[in-house]
Design an enzyme around this catalytic site. Structure first.
Site, PDB file in Angstrom:
ATOM      1  N   HIS A 296       0.844  -1.192   0.000  1.00 24.65           N
ATOM      2  CA  HIS A 296       0.000   0.000   0.000  1.00 24.65           C
ATOM      3  C   HIS A 296       0.882   1.246   0.000  1.00 24.65           C
ATOM      4  CE1 HIS A 296      -3.314  -2.606   1.933  1.00 24.65           C
ATOM      5  NE2 HIS A 296      -3.624  -2.383   0.662  1.00 24.65           N
ATOM      6  N   TYR A 470       3.481  -0.142   5.232  1.00 23.51           N
ATOM      7  CA  TYR A 470       3.992  -1.320   5.969  1.00 23.51           C
ATOM      8  C   TYR A 470       3.214  -2.600   5.669  1.00 23.51           C
ATOM      9  CZ  TYR A 470       5.112   2.888   8.711  1.00 23.51           C
ATOM     10  OH  TYR A 470       5.466   4.155   9.105  1.00 23.51           O
ATOM     11  N   HIS A 471       2.750  -2.785   4.436  1.00 26.45           N
ATOM     12  CA  HIS A 471       1.926  -3.956   4.130  1.00 26.45           C
ATOM     13  C   HIS A 471       2.463  -4.740   2.931  1.00 26.45           C
ATOM     14  CE1 HIS A 471      -1.544  -1.368   5.955  1.00 26.45           C
ATOM     15  NE2 HIS A 471      -0.786  -1.925   6.901  1.00 26.45           N
ATOM     16  N   PRO A 472       3.741  -5.132   2.903  1.00 26.07           N
ATOM     17  CA  PRO A 472       4.249  -5.902   1.766  1.00 26.07           C
ATOM     18  C   PRO A 472       3.667  -7.321   1.745  1.00 26.07           C
ATOM     19  CG  PRO A 472       5.906  -5.821   3.495  1.00 26.07           C
ATOM     20  CD  PRO A 472       4.783  -4.919   3.937  1.00 26.07           C
TER      21      PRO A 472
END
Length: 538
Positions: A296, A470-472
Site C-alpha cells: 500500500h 507497511y503492508h508488503p
C-alpha cells in the site's frame, strides 16, 4: 553442529508462524520447533502501545530495511520496517485491526484458489479473535487468542475527524469488519488491558510451557535442507555456528514477504537465472519466487496547530504530561499511553459507482513525518491516505549468497500511472476533510504547504514524501498450476517440492483492502488446519 528432530519446523515467529506453531502443538503427540531470528518481545517498549520501535534503525527489534531507489519517489529509497523479535511485525505495528473487504477473498478464490473465498476464511478470522466489543456474532469471535478491543482513552480529535468526514458524505459505520466496510470510525486495536496483543502474546506466551513446543530465539535462517526434492529440515545460525533441525513431516516458512522468498532462493528455489548469477545451485526453477511484491503506497499529510486540544506533541509541557501518563500506565494500564496514535479512519470510494472502497484513511493524533523519524517541536495531527489495491508491483531478490545480507527490495511504487492519479484524487478528498470548518478552531497549518487545486503540486509532494504503509505481500503467491508465477498451491504447498509450505503474507495473490496483520494471522490459522488435515490422511 547439533541436530534435533521434530515433526514440524516453523521458520519465523511472526503473525503467520505463531498461530501455526501454537495450533500444531495443541496435539501433545506432535512435536514442533519454532525458529525466530529476533529476540524476546518481553520488553516494555514493545508491550506499551505507543512503542517507537518502527521509528528506530536496525538494532532494536526492527530490521529497518530500505528499498532500492524508486523512480516513482523521485529517486528516494523507501523505508521498510519489519519486526525483528518474537511476534514479528505484530510486535511493532500500529495494532489496527482490519480484515479487508469480502471481495478480496472472493477474488483469491476466483483466481483458482478454492477454499479461500470470504465465507471460507471468515471462520478463521473468528477463531483467531476475542472481540471485547462485539463478542460472538455473525462476523466476530469470542475466546480466540488475538484480543481485539476499543481504545481505552481515545482522543477527542477522533470525533472531530468523523464529523468532518460525515460532512463530506462519508457515513459512520459501526463495524468496518462486518457487513459493510465503507464509512468512518474509531479503529479497533489488538490490545488487552492497555497493552499490545501481538501474535506472540496471544498465541505463544500462554503455551510456551508445552513439552512438545521448542522455541529458538536469535536463530537467523541459513538454508533449507533437502533430500532430493523433499524438504527435511532447516539450518540456522546460533551466533557461533550453523545448527540443524530436522522435520519428520513438514517445514513451514513464515518469514514474511521479504524473508520467505529470500529463504527459498538461498536454498536453490527461485528464478534460475537469478540463482545462477549468484552461484547458487538450482534445485528448482520457480520463476514466481520474489515476484508480485505488492504494498500500500501511503501519503501522509501533517499539520501543526496553535490550539492543541486532543493533540500529542513535543514540548516542555508535553514532557510533563508524558511523565504523568507513564505513571498512570504503569499503575493502571490506562490513560494517554494506551494510544496507538492511529486512532480513527475511514474506508471510502473515489467514485460512488465503484463496488467497494478503494481508499483508506488513518487519522493520527500527532505529527507524523517520515515514519515519525523526523520530529517537529510543538503539537499537531496528521492523516494517511492510501491506495488499497495498487496496480504497480515489484519484486524481492537476493543481494548475495550470505543469508545475513538484507534482500533487495524493489516495490516499484507508481510504476503504473493509475496509482499516482488515484492518490492525487485521494489527497484532495482528504484535504476537504482536514481543512473543513470542523478543524478551524485548531489553527492548523500544513507543514508542507500544497495548493490542493494544483494537481502538479500535489503530485510532486506525493513523489517527494509518500512511502509504504507497511503492508508488503505477494512474493510467494498462491495460484493454480496454470499460473506461471504461482509459488504455492491452495494448500500452501510449495510447487515442485515436497514437505514444504508457506504461511504468511507472501502467499497473498493480491493485496487485501486494508491492514494485513489480521489476514496474515488468518492465513496461519488456516495453514495449521490444513497441516492437521493432511497429517490425518497419511
Amino acid at each position: 553442529m547439533t541436530q534435533s528432530v521434530f515433526d514440524y519446523v516453523v521458520v519465523g515467529g511472526g503473525s503467520g508462524g505463531c498461530p501455526v506453531a501454537a495450533r500444531l502443538s495443541e496435539d501433545p503427540q506432535v512435536s514442533v520447533c519454532l525458529l525466530e531470528a529476533g529476540g524476546s518481545d518481553k520488553k516494555l517498549l514493545v508491550q506499551a502501545p505507543p512503542g517507537v520501535v518502527v521509528m528506530l534503525r536496525e538494532g532494536f527489534h526492527n530490521w529497518s530495511f530500505e528499498t532500492v531507489p524508486q523512480p516513482g519517489l523521485n529517486g528516494r529509497k523507501g523505508y521498510q520496517p519489519r519486526g525483528k523479535t518474537l511476534g514479528g511485525s505484530s510486535s511493532i505495528n500500529g495494532m489496527v485491526y482490519v480484515r479487508g473487504h469480502r471481495w478480496d477473498y472472493d477474488h483469491w478464490d476466483s483466481l483458482g484458489n478454492p477454499g479461500w473465498s470470504y465465507d471460507e476464511v471468515l471462520p478463521y478470522f473468528k477463531k483467531s479473535e476475542n472481540n471485547e466489543r462485539f463478542g460472538e456474532n455473525e462476523f466476530h469471535g469470542a475466546g480466540g487468542p488475538l484480543n481485539v478491543a476499543e481504545l481505552k482513552s481515545p482522543s477527542p480529535l477522533c470525533e472531530v475527524f468523523m464529523s468532518a468526514a460525515q460532512a463530506q458524505g462519508i457515513a459512520r459505520t459501526d463495524d468496518y469488519n462486518g457487513r459493510e466496510q465503507d464509512g468512518c470510525f474509531r479503529y479497533q486495536v489488538t490490545q488487552k488491558n492497555g497493552e499490545r496483543c501481538s501474535a506472540a502474546k496471544g498465541y505463544l506466551w500462554p503455551v510456551l510451557g508445552r513439552d512438545n513446543l521448542r522455541l529458538y530465539l536469535n536463530a537467523p535462517f541459513h538454508s533449507l535442507i533437502f533430500e532430493g526434492k523433499r524438504c527435511v529440515g532447516v539450518r540456522y545460525h546460533d551466533g557461533k555456528q550453523i545448527q540443524e533441525v530436522r522435520a519428520r513431516r513438514e517445514v513451514i516458512l513464515a518469514a514474511g514477504a521479504f524473508g520467505s522468498p529470500q529463504a527459498l532462493m538461498l536454498s536453490g528455489i527461485g528464478p534460475a537465472e537469478e540463482l545462477t548469477r549468484l552461484g547458487i545451485p538450482v534445485l528448482l526453477d520457480l520463476p514466481g519466487v520474489g515476484q508480485n511484491l505488492q504494498d500500500h503506497i501511503d501519503y501522509t499529510v501533517p499539520y501543526k496547530v496553535s490550539h492543541p486540544e486532543g493533540c500529542l506533541g513535543l514540548t516542555l509541557g508535553s514532557s510533563v504530561k508524558l511523565a504523568a501518563a507513564a505513571v498512570e500506565w504503569a499503575g493502571k494500564r490506562s490513560g494517554m499511553l494506551t494510544t496507538n496514535f492511529a486512532e480513527a479512519g475511514a474506508f471510502l470510494r473515489s467514485d460512488p459507482a465503484l463496488s467497494k472502497p478503494d481508499l483508506q484513511m488513518v487519522f493520527v493524533t500527532a505529527v507524523v513525518d517520515d515514519h515519525g523519524r523526523h520530529l517537529h517541536w510543538g503539537y499537531g495531527y496528521s492523516c494517511h491516505i492510501e491506495v488499497l489495491r495498487p496496480k504497480s508491483s515489484g519484486r524481492v531478490t537476493l543481494r548475495s549468497r550470505d543469508p545475513l545480507d538484507a534482500p533487495v527490495i524493489d516495490p516499484r511504487f507508481f510504476d503504473r500511472r493509475e496509482d499516482i492519479e488515484l492518490l492525487i484524487q485521494a489527497a484532495k478528498i482528504q484535504a476537504r476533510i482536514l481543512e473543513s470548518e470542523h478543524f478551524a478552531r485548531f489553527g492548523a497549518q500544513l507543514i508542507y504547504p500544497v495548493d490542493w487545486n494544483d494537481d502538479r503540486q500535489i503530485e510532486q509532494d506525493i513523489r517527494n514524501r509518500a512511502d509504504t504503509q507497511y503492508h508488503p505481500v505477494g512474493t510467494c503467491k498462491m495460484g493454480p498450476a496454470s499460473d506461471p508465477l504461482a509459488v504455492v498451491d491452495e494448500r500452501l504447498r510449495v510447487r515442485g517440492v515436497e514437505g514444504l509450505r508457506i504461511a504468511d503474507a507472501s502467499i497473498m495473490p493480491s493485496i487485501t483492502g486494508g491492514n494485513t496483520n489480521a489476514p496474515t494471522i488468518m492465513i496461519g490459522e488456516k495453514a495449521a488446519d490444513m497441516l492437521k488435515e493432511d497429517a490425518r490422511r497419511q
